[in-house]
Write a protein that holds these residues in place. Structure first.
Motif, short mmCIF file in Angstrom:
data_model
loop_
_atom_site.label_atom_id
_atom_site.label_comp_id
_atom_site.label_asym_id
_atom_site.label_seq_id
_atom_site.Cartn_x
_atom_site.Cartn_y
_atom_site.Cartn_z
N PRO A 27 0.83 -1.20 0.00
CA PRO A 27 0.00 0.00 0.00
C PRO A 27 0.87 1.27 0.00
CG PRO A 27 -0.89 -1.60 1.54
CD PRO A 27 0.42 -2.15 1.07
N GLY A 28 0.46 2.23 -0.84
CA GLY A 28 1.21 3.48 -0.96
C GLY A 28 2.11 3.55 -2.17
N GLU A 29 2.34 2.41 -2.82
CA GLU A 29 3.22 2.43 -3.99
C GLU A 29 2.48 2.93 -5.22
OE1 GLU A 29 6.29 -0.45 -4.60
OE2 GLU A 29 5.61 -1.62 -2.89
N VAL A 30 3.20 3.66 -6.06
CA VAL A 30 2.64 4.24 -7.28
C VAL A 30 2.66 3.19 -8.39
CG1 VAL A 30 2.86 6.05 -9.02
CG2 VAL A 30 3.36 6.55 -6.61
N VAL A 31 1.58 3.10 -9.14
CA VAL A 31 1.47 2.14 -10.24
C VAL A 31 0.91 2.84 -11.47
CG1 VAL A 31 1.19 0.11 -8.77
CG2 VAL A 31 -0.82 1.42 -9.44
N ARG A 32 1.07 2.21 -12.62
CA ARG A 32 0.51 2.71 -13.88
C ARG A 32 -0.19 1.56 -14.60
NH1 ARG A 32 3.10 7.72 -15.80
NH2 ARG A 32 4.49 8.44 -14.15
N ALA A 68 -7.26 -6.39 -4.18
CA ALA A 68 -6.44 -5.19 -4.12
C ALA A 68 -7.29 -4.00 -4.53
CB ALA A 68 -5.22 -5.31 -5.03
N THR A 69 -6.95 -2.83 -4.01
CA THR A 69 -7.65 -1.59 -4.35
C THR A 69 -6.66 -0.60 -4.91
OG1 THR A 69 -9.22 -1.94 -2.55
CG2 THR A 69 -9.10 0.27 -3.48
N ILE A 70 -6.99 -0.05 -6.09
CA ILE A 70 -6.15 0.95 -6.75
C ILE A 70 -6.92 2.26 -6.82
CG2 ILE A 70 -4.82 1.53 -8.81
CD1 ILE A 70 -3.82 -0.98 -7.47
N ALA A 71 -6.30 3.35 -6.35
CA ALA A 71 -6.89 4.69 -6.46
C ALA A 71 -6.26 5.40 -7.64
CB ALA A 71 -6.66 5.47 -5.17
N GLU A 76 -1.91 -0.63 -20.12
CA GLU A 76 -2.46 -0.32 -21.43
C GLU A 76 -2.45 1.17 -21.73
OE1 GLU A 76 -6.16 -2.24 -22.36
OE2 GLU A 76 -5.69 -3.95 -21.05
N GLU A 77 -2.22 2.00 -20.74
CA GLU A 77 -2.13 3.45 -20.93
C GLU A 77 -1.30 4.03 -19.78
OE1 GLU A 77 -1.61 6.76 -21.85
OE2 GLU A 77 -3.01 5.91 -23.34
N ARG A 78 -0.03 4.30 -20.07
CA ARG A 78 0.91 4.67 -19.01
C ARG A 78 0.60 5.99 -18.34
NH1 ARG A 78 6.71 5.24 -21.72
NH2 ARG A 78 7.23 5.99 -19.63
N THR A 79 -0.20 6.86 -18.98
CA THR A 79 -0.54 8.13 -18.35
C THR A 79 -1.58 7.97 -17.24
OG1 THR A 79 -2.22 8.59 -20.03
CG2 THR A 79 0.00 9.44 -20.44
N ILE A 80 -2.25 6.82 -17.19
CA ILE A 80 -3.21 6.55 -16.11
C ILE A 80 -2.42 6.01 -14.92
CG2 ILE A 80 -5.19 5.20 -15.37
CD1 ILE A 80 -6.21 5.26 -18.20
N LYS A 81 -2.31 6.85 -13.89
CA LYS A 81 -1.47 6.55 -12.75
C LYS A 81 -2.33 6.38 -11.50
CE LYS A 81 1.34 9.82 -11.34
NZ LYS A 81 2.53 10.70 -11.21
N GLY A 82 -1.91 5.50 -10.63
CA GLY A 82 -2.67 5.27 -9.41
C GLY A 82 -1.79 4.96 -8.23
N ILE A 83 -2.43 4.74 -7.09
CA ILE A 83 -1.73 4.38 -5.86
C ILE A 83 -2.39 3.13 -5.29
CG2 ILE A 83 -1.20 5.08 -3.49
CD1 ILE A 83 -1.14 7.95 -4.44
N VAL A 84 -1.57 2.20 -4.87
CA VAL A 84 -2.10 0.99 -4.23
C VAL A 84 -2.64 1.38 -2.86
CG1 VAL A 84 -1.60 -1.33 -3.41
CG2 VAL A 84 -0.45 -0.47 -5.47
N ARG A 85 -3.95 1.22 -2.66
CA ARG A 85 -4.55 1.57 -1.38
C ARG A 85 -4.57 0.38 -0.41
NH1 ARG A 85 -7.74 6.25 -1.56
NH2 ARG A 85 -6.25 7.83 -2.22
#
Length: 522
Positions: free
Chosen positions: A406-411, A430-433, A414-423
């Motif tokens: 949790p807290g790590e940044v992911v992309r 798993a939950t991705i924000a 299929e589209e690298r500009t869509i970025k999220g954080i593992v909640r």
């Protein structure tokens, strides 16, 4: 080593054939690179026995020093190679005026040269060793050499420094390049033999392992496989020694016929030893050309051309000078630059190449699962903000293990500009924000039960804000950390390289921008 690497290695060993490690080629290959192979006399720092080079696989040129310990013989070969090397480089030094996005103008090169060698040892020999030994000859009491030799030393020094930048394609070692794209059933150390590496890739009649054993055991023997440089096999050097001695005896005795005869025998031995390495290096280039180029290679080559343009602008004011050593601030800035380039390279290659992405997934650096639920209207106050903004949440049913926390940044893969954080990460969920690329997130299809992959890659994509403005503690001496003055600061050992005082005035060379200034003193 990931599970994918282990499987590929096992498969290569089973079928006795190299297995492709990547789906695409991740290095630029020029139309006419300069291939260089060399032998240096054992025990001498920069004393080439012979150098074979050329852009045409069928038309190499070879220069030979019959006795490299003899200054005239050594520099006879070096000066001839340097003149041809400078001639090859000269067209790439021509600059054209280009308008920048800011409306200003800058001088840029149309293209950059590419040097190709058989292995990383030859690259280190040509660049760091031979280049440094040549660039200041003719200054002070040093040996007088033609100006082209000094230019060759400066150019080789630039290639040596630039070769450390992750993702560069100006100075390629073929064992390194082929190992990046192929897996063999042997160790990484054994892959440093270009002959063995090509045997795995091209295949050989009969038993491959028997052929590899023959190559290894026949090194240095008459008619056997010789190493591809820069250090020749001791048995071969011992066989060459009588001819070298005859050459030296002829010089002392002033016997031109004896000297000429010995020189021809040395030249014949050196040429026959270097030719297989030269041919193998060209063959390795052909192998790479057969692989389709990855999408991000052109972008990295443009950066190489920009860096070369900086060198070309400096060369317009005379032979550039290079620092003998980096001061602490410059060393810290250089390490930061290499680190950023390595992060960007890893990300580009992963998004370009499904086999590399699969390797990251096998290492647990991805969150892979089926979409169970989407809360596209979730709103939160982001760090540093005051108002609640949309932060869509994606609930996944994991279909594979992950090591991300949790807290790590992911992309999204299929589209690298869509970025999220593992909640949150559970045993099976798993939950991705989603925190970046919201518009593209809205445009994408997020059907329930669709399998998606988020990868833990987050390179910095803007101007690097971490370039140090002062010496960080990691690069300070013990006395500096204790608050004491460094008594060695500003001292010089009277070498022709820059002193620390001169070096302090030189701007750090980083990403070359429209108004970048040269990074050396003229």
């Amino acid at each position: 080593m990931s599970l994918v690497d282990l499987i590929m290695t096992a498969e290569a060993a089973r079928v006795h054939t190299a297995v492709r490690r990547t789906a695409y080629r991740h290095q630029h290959v020029a139309a006419r690179p300069l291939v260089v192979v060399a032998y240096n006399l054992s025990g001498e720092a920069a004393a080439p026995l012979g150098i074979m080079y050329g852009c045409d696989a069928n038309d190499p040129k070879v220069v030979v020093a019959a006795e490299p310990r003899n200054r005239e013989s050594r520099f006879g070969a070096i000066n001839e190679f340097a003149a041809d090397f400078a001639k090859f480089i000269r067209p790439y030094l021509e600059l054209r005026t280009e308008r920048t996005k800011m409306g200003t103008f800058r001088q840029v090169a149309a293209d950059a040269p590419q040097i190709v060698v058989p292995n990383s040892s030859t690259r280190a020999y040509l660049g760091a060793r031979l280049g440094r030994s040549l660039r200041y000859l003719g200054l002070g009491s040093t040996h007088e050499v033609p100006e082209d030799t000094q230019w060759a030393g400066a150019h080789l020094s630039w290639f040596a420094e630039h070769s450390h930048l992750p993702g560069q394609s100006t100075f390629l070692a073929m064992t390194e390049s082929l190992s990046q794209h192929f897996v063999t059933g042997q160790s990484a150390l054994e892959d440093e033999s270009l002959a063995a590496l090509l045997a795995w890739i091209d295949g050989v009649p009969g038993d491959l392992l028997a052929e590899l054993e023959r190559l290894e055991n026949s090194e240095g023997q008459v008619g056997g496989q010789l190493p591809f440089g820069p250090v020749p096999h001791p048995r071969w050097e011992a066989r060459l020694e009588p001819y070298v001695k005859a050459y030296s005896d002829g010089l002392r005795e002033m016997d031109e016929e004896k000297t000429s005869s010995a020189a021809k025998k040395v030249a014949a031995e050196v040429e026959s030893a270097l030719l297989p390495a030269y041919n193998a290096t060209h063959r390795a280039l052909e192998v790479l050309r057969y692989i389709d180029e990855a999408a991000s290679v052109a972008k990295r080559w443009t950066k190489d051309v920009n860096e070369w343009s900086d060198h070309a602008r400096r060369a317009g004011n005379g032979i550039p000078r290079f620092a003998r050593r980096h001061d602490p601030l410059r060393a810290a800035a250089t390490l930061q630059r290499w680190s950023s380039a390595a992060d960007a390279l890893e990300t580009d290659q992963a998004f370009d190449d499904p086999l590399i992405m699969a390797r990251l997934d096998a290492q647990g650096r991805c969150v892979t699962g089926e979409v169970a639920e989407i809360d596209s209207q979730n709103r939160e106050v982001k760090p540093g903000g005051k108002n609640r903004t949309r932060v869509p949440l994606i609930e996944l049913d994991l279909t594979g293990p992950t090591r991300l926390l949790p807290g790590e940044v992911v992309r999204w893969t299929e589209e690298r500009t869509i970025k999220g954080i593992v909640r949150a990460v559970g045993e099976s969920t798993a939950t991705i924000a989603i925190t970046g690329g919201i518009k593209k997130f809205d445009a994408a299809s997020w059907a329930t039960r669709r399998e998606v992959i988020f990868v833990g890659l987050d390179p910095w994509e803007g101007s690097d804000p971490w370039t140090p403005n002062e010496v960080p503690w990691t690069h300070q001496t013990t006395s500096q950390l204790a608050g004491e003055a460094d008594s060695a600061a500003g001292t010089s050992d009277d070498s022709p390289d820059m002193s620390l005082a001169e070096l302090a005035k030189v701007p750090v060379v980083g990403e070359v921008g429209p108004d970048a200034e040269p990074g050396v003193l003229q």
